[in-house]
Each structure stands twice: as C-alpha cells, then as structure tokens.
Design a protein around this motif. Sequence first.
Motif, PDB file in Angstrom:
ATOM      1  N   ALA A  44     -46.485 -78.298 142.864  1.00  0.00           N
ATOM      2  CA  ALA A  44     -46.049 -76.772 143.497  1.00  0.00           C
ATOM      3  C   ALA A  44     -45.412 -77.536 143.732  1.00  0.00           C
ATOM      4  N   ALA A  45     -43.907 -77.941 144.152  1.00  0.00           N
ATOM      5  CA  ALA A  45     -43.370 -78.246 144.783  1.00  0.00           C
ATOM      6  C   ALA A  45     -42.189 -78.013 143.823  1.00  0.00           C
ATOM      7  N   PHE A  46     -42.667 -78.407 142.365  1.00  0.00           N
ATOM      8  CA  PHE A  46     -41.254 -78.662 141.510  1.00  0.00           C
ATOM      9  C   PHE A  46     -42.034 -76.812 140.875  1.00  0.00           C
ATOM     10  N   PHE A  50     -38.501 -73.727 140.359  1.00  0.00           N
ATOM     11  CA  PHE A  50     -37.954 -73.673 139.630  1.00  0.00           C
ATOM     12  C   PHE A  50     -38.364 -71.522 139.397  1.00  0.00           C
ATOM     13  N   TYR A  51     -39.360 -71.040 140.609  1.00  0.00           N
ATOM     14  CA  TYR A  51     -39.325 -70.229 140.605  1.00  0.00           C
ATOM     15  C   TYR A  51     -38.224 -69.150 141.189  1.00  0.00           C
ATOM     16  N   THR A  52     -37.979 -70.105 141.745  1.00  0.00           N
ATOM     17  CA  THR A  52     -37.163 -69.771 142.861  1.00  0.00           C
ATOM     18  C   THR A  52     -35.443 -69.417 142.471  1.00  0.00           C
TER      19      THR A  52
END
Length: 55
Positions: A44-46, A50-52
Amino acid sequence: MTRRLVTTHEAARHPFRRSLPPPVVALPAHKDDSDWKLFLLSFAAFFTCFYTFLL
C-alpha cells in the motif's frame, strides 16, 4: 548442568556487566499473520507513493 554464554553474576567482573539484569529466556513467537500485514502495508505504501508521483 548447562552454563549460559552470558554470565551475569558469578563471573562478571566488570561493573557494567554486573549491573545488567539476567538474560531473557525466550520470547513467545509472534502471530503468523504479521508477515501478511507487513506485506500489505508495504504494498500500500509503494502503491501510494508510485501513484502520487504519476499524478
């Protein structure tokens, strides 16, 4: 009689080693689902980072 590797009272000649508490015997094993929790948290953190960066 088995002897511990870490001596706390009888042969600890240094003052700091004499002041240490006796060694902990064994900690209970943690739950088996902690690996899944860590994996999901990392995923979830990755994904969030990445999406940000894509936006």
